[in-house]
Scaffold this motif. Structure first.
Motif, PDB file in Angstrom:
ATOM      1  N   PRO A  35      32.586  82.896  21.337  1.00 17.31           N
ATOM      2  CA  PRO A  35      32.336  81.398  21.103  1.00 17.31           C
ATOM      3  C   PRO A  35      32.272  80.754  19.731  1.00 17.31           C
ATOM      4  CG  PRO A  35      30.219  82.868  21.592  1.00 17.31           C
ATOM      5  CD  PRO A  35      31.291  83.745  22.091  1.00 17.31           C
ATOM      6  N   PHE A  36      32.652  79.289  19.576  1.00 18.13           N
ATOM      7  CA  PHE A  36      31.903  78.837  18.783  1.00 18.13           C
ATOM      8  C   PHE A  36      32.169  77.490  18.680  1.00 18.13           C
ATOM      9  CE2 PHE A  36      36.778  78.518  19.863  1.00 18.13           C
ATOM     10  CZ  PHE A  36      37.347  77.236  20.010  1.00 18.13           C
ATOM     11  N   PHE A  37      31.399  77.195  18.235  1.00 13.54           N
ATOM     12  CA  PHE A  37      30.764  75.957  18.594  1.00 13.54           C
ATOM     13  C   PHE A  37      31.354  74.330  16.817  1.00 13.54           C
ATOM     14  CE2 PHE A  37      27.616  79.278  18.728  1.00 13.54           C
ATOM     15  CZ  PHE A  37      27.445  78.537  19.667  1.00 13.54           C
ATOM     16  N   ALA A  38      31.467  73.091  17.741  1.00 17.54           N
ATOM     17  CA  ALA A  38      32.426  72.677  16.607  1.00 17.54           C
ATOM     18  C   ALA A  38      30.809  70.936  16.797  1.00 17.54           C
ATOM     19  CB  ALA A  38      33.235  71.755  17.697  1.00 17.54           C
ATOM     20  N   LEU A  50      38.285  67.492  16.577  1.00 14.16           N
ATOM     21  CA  LEU A  50      36.478  68.271  16.250  1.00 14.16           C
ATOM     22  C   LEU A  50      36.547  69.360  14.789  1.00 14.16           C
ATOM     23  CD1 LEU A  50      36.802  70.296  19.855  1.00 14.16           C
ATOM     24  CD2 LEU A  50      35.590  67.954  18.948  1.00 14.16           C
ATOM     25  N   LYS A  51      34.875  69.112  14.253  1.00 18.06           N
ATOM     26  CA  LYS A  51      35.177  69.987  13.223  1.00 18.06           C
ATOM     27  C   LYS A  51      33.486  70.570  13.358  1.00 18.06           C
ATOM     28  CE  LYS A  51      37.778  66.417  10.711  1.00 18.06           C
ATOM     29  NZ  LYS A  51      38.410  66.325  10.238  1.00 18.06           N
ATOM     30  N   PRO A  52      33.860  71.656  12.656  1.00 18.46           N
ATOM     31  CA  PRO A  52      33.042  72.840  13.080  1.00 18.46           C
ATOM     32  C   PRO A  52      31.504  72.027  12.654  1.00 18.46           C
ATOM     33  CG  PRO A  52      34.485  73.497  11.835  1.00 18.46           C
ATOM     34  CD  PRO A  52      34.836  71.847  11.329  1.00 18.46           C
ATOM     35  N   ALA A  53      30.649  73.084  13.227  1.00 11.87           N
ATOM     36  CA  ALA A  53      28.958  72.628  12.921  1.00 11.87           C
ATOM     37  C   ALA A  53      28.796  73.724  12.423  1.00 11.87           C
ATOM     38  CB  ALA A  53      28.584  72.967  14.564  1.00 11.87           C
ATOM     39  N   GLU A  88      29.830  74.683   8.109  1.00 13.03           N
ATOM     40  CA  GLU A  88      31.164  75.376   8.368  1.00 13.03           C
ATOM     41  C   GLU A  88      31.852  74.036   7.708  1.00 13.03           C
ATOM     42  OE1 GLU A  88      30.658  78.401   8.440  1.00 13.03           O
ATOM     43  OE2 GLU A  88      28.716  78.947   9.108  1.00 13.03           O
ATOM     44  N   GLU A  89      32.618  75.017   6.584  1.00 17.81           N
ATOM     45  CA  GLU A  89      34.099  74.759   6.096  1.00 17.81           C
ATOM     46  C   GLU A  89      35.424  74.510   7.528  1.00 17.81           C
ATOM     47  OE1 GLU A  89      35.035  75.500   3.240  1.00 17.81           O
ATOM     48  OE2 GLU A  89      32.956  75.193   1.757  1.00 17.81           O
ATOM     49  N   GLU A 147      40.867  80.226  11.866  1.00 16.20           N
ATOM     50  CA  GLU A 147      41.781  78.944  10.885  1.00 16.20           C
ATOM     51  C   GLU A 147      42.215  79.819   9.496  1.00 16.20           C
ATOM     52  OE1 GLU A 147      40.847  74.699  11.045  1.00 16.20           O
ATOM     53  OE2 GLU A 147      38.876  75.368  11.086  1.00 16.20           O
ATOM     54  N   ASN A 148      41.695  80.799   9.139  1.00 14.83           N
ATOM     55  CA  ASN A 148      42.517  81.538   8.148  1.00 14.83           C
ATOM     56  C   ASN A 148      43.407  82.334   8.636  1.00 14.83           C
ATOM     57  OD1 ASN A 148      41.548  80.109   5.727  1.00 14.83           O
ATOM     58  ND2 ASN A 148      39.368  81.882   5.273  1.00 14.83           N
TER      59      ASN A 148
END
Length: 512
Positions: A465-468, A480-483, A486-487, A492-493
């Motif tokens: 799971p991850f959050f935006a 969407l942008k990270p919640a 977070e950058e 992504e890397n």
């Protein structure tokens, strides 16, 4: 498994002929009787109470195939538009069809479209490019060029410029999905996920009708032609699967493989069934819209019965055959011919899984999905995916914000029984993988989207799971942008590293 492949198909074949003779009176010909006399070993198969399916089914009157393209638009509108030819100008529709591919057929035109409801009818929106699918400025330029009788070369240049601006190849499918051998790209294949390889048979790179929302629309236009996904090489496919033991599924896709003749399809499928070095291949999938747009393919086409025998050959080999049916609206499942087609396919042992994107102007209503899923269940189909419309083509016309997509999905899913809750959505087939929008939540006093990967380029991302940040206007992952300050999102890397990799992600992450 090997014994099953070698012996059981013949034994079951004898059993079926014995059952037919015993309960369906007589065989058709003397030759069949002669051949059937060799099947006296049917006693080795335990069938004390054989099930006799309804072989006859419903009588369906054959329909002769007629294909319609852009040039037929004026005549079709003149014939079927309820207010008559004087009240509709076909030129804007011709302009839209100059940008987006257009092909349909007489079944769609006469039996699926409700002409009393055009232009708002969902099936008309789904199959005829609409003027609103092109930006006002671009539409104006094309119309002026058409009215001024500009040369085809001049018009084509304008059209190609517009197409190029519409993100014709989304989710890095040209750069990150194509596998390579000895530094050379393998044509007609994509291998994004470790377990599944996509194959584009050259004969199947068109459709009975083009969907106006199709995310592979460029495959059928000049912007896709230099690198169109297609291959005639069935041996290359078998060789590739043989080398990559992590592959469990092959998905024949397009276009639509069901526009092919049965003999053409056999040429690609039979080698996969007969090769003992391909035992790791467990599932054959066929992606198709033919049940919706030309169900006669399975019922009255000249080789319809041969196609069903091919399906049966796959299932009797011990492999799973999944027909990945694209069903966008309940009306596509209402005619007697589509219901008979579904019945015949299921008799072969194949499983039909249904999927579709959530599309403004077509099915952006929870009650549409409730009806669609319940109808699919009653016909024996398995609801599988609700997709978010991809960031390509006429996305501005079709897109539904993620907030609204989540609302539609959850309102629909709570109105069906548990057996329909096999469907997963809303799902974005984006560059890193299939991202599932689970919903919204408030975490640490911040309203967020809750997301997870259903499939991912790196299998280790799957299920995480991850959050935006909550954004009521966002309609795609890259909006969407990270919640939580977070950058960037956790993947992504690594995703940037995969963009420069020497092979497709499906090759890079093999079982250890």
């Amino acid at each position: 498994m090997l014994q099953f492949n070698k012996v059981l198909p013949r034994s079951l074949g004898c059993a079926r002929r014995w059952v037919t003779r015993r309960f369906m009176s007589t065989l058709n010909t003397q030759e069949e009787r002669k051949y059937d006399s060799t099947c006296n070993d049917v006693g080795s198969v335990n069938v004390p109470n054989p099930y006799i399916p309804n072989f006859a089914g419903e009588y369906i009157k054959p329909l002769q195939w007629k294909m319609y393209t852009k040039s037929h638009i004026p005549a079709i509108l003149n014939t079927y538009w309820p207010r008559g030819a004087q009240s509709v100008d076909p030129l804007p529709y011709l302009a839209a069809a100059s940008v987006l591919p257009m092909r349909t057929n007489n079944y769609v035109v006469t039996q699926l479209i409700d002409w009393s409801a055009v232009p708002d009818d969902p099936m008309f929106q789904l199959t005829f490019p609409q003027p609103g699918m092109v930006s006002p400025d671009d539409l104006h330029n094309i119309l002026n060029a058409m009215r001024d009788n500009k040369s085809r070369v001049s018009l084509r240049k304008k059209v190609e410029k517009i197409r190029t601006s519409m993100n014709p190849h989304p989710a890095n499918q040209k750069t990150m999905n194509v596998p390579r051998e000895n530094g050379e790209e393998l044509p007609g294949m994509q291998h994004k996920y470790r377990e599944t390889v996509l194959f584009f048979p050259a004969e199947g790179q068109w459709c009975h009708t083009f969907c106006t929302y199709c995310f592979r629309w460029a495959q059928f236009t000049a912007v896709g032609s230099p690198q169109a996904f297609q291959s005639y090489d069935s041996e290359k496919l078998a060789s590739y699967i043989r080398k990559h033991k992590g592959i469990r599924d092959v998905l024949f896709t397009g276009g639509d493989p069901m526009v092919m003749t049965t003999k053409q399809l056999e040429r690609y499928i039979h080698p996969l069934l007969q090769d003992p070095t391909l035992d790791h291949l467990r599932t054959i999938r066929i992606g198709t819209k033919s049940l919706a747009y030309w169900p006669y393919r399975y019922v009255t086409n000249d080789d319809a019965d041969d196609l069903l025998r091919l399906f049966e050959t796959v299932t009797m080999s011990g492999r799973h055959l999944a027909i990945m049916a694209h069903v966008s609206h309940p009306r596509e499942l209402q005619s007697p011919v589509v219901r008979e087609a579904i019945r015949r396919i299921r008799m072969t042992g194949a499983v039909i899984r249904s999927q579709a994107p959530l599309i403004h102007h077509v099915n952006a209503d929870p009650w549409v999905w409730v009806e669609m899923w319940q109808t699919q269940l009653s016909l024996g189909m398995i609801p599988y995916y609700m997709f978010v419309e991809r960031d390509t083509g006429a996305k501005h016309y079709f897109e539904v914000p993620l907030v609204e997509a989540s609302r539609i999905y959850h309102e629909a899913i709570r109105r069906v029984s548990g057996v329909a809750r096999t469907v997963r959505g809303p799902s974005m087939s984006a560059a890193p993988g299939k991202v599932h929008l689970l919903g919204t939540a408030e975490v640490a006093n911040e309203k967020v989207f809750v997301l997870q990967f259903l499939q991912a380029r790196n299998p280790q991302w799957t299920g995480r799971p991850f959050f935006a940040k909550y954004d009521k206007r966002a309609a795609w992952l890259d909006q969407l942008k990270p919640a939580f300050g977070e950058e960037q999102f956790f993947y992504e890397n690594e995703l940037k590293g995969l963009e420069d990799a020497e092979n497709s992600s499906g090759v890079l992450f093999q079982y250890q």
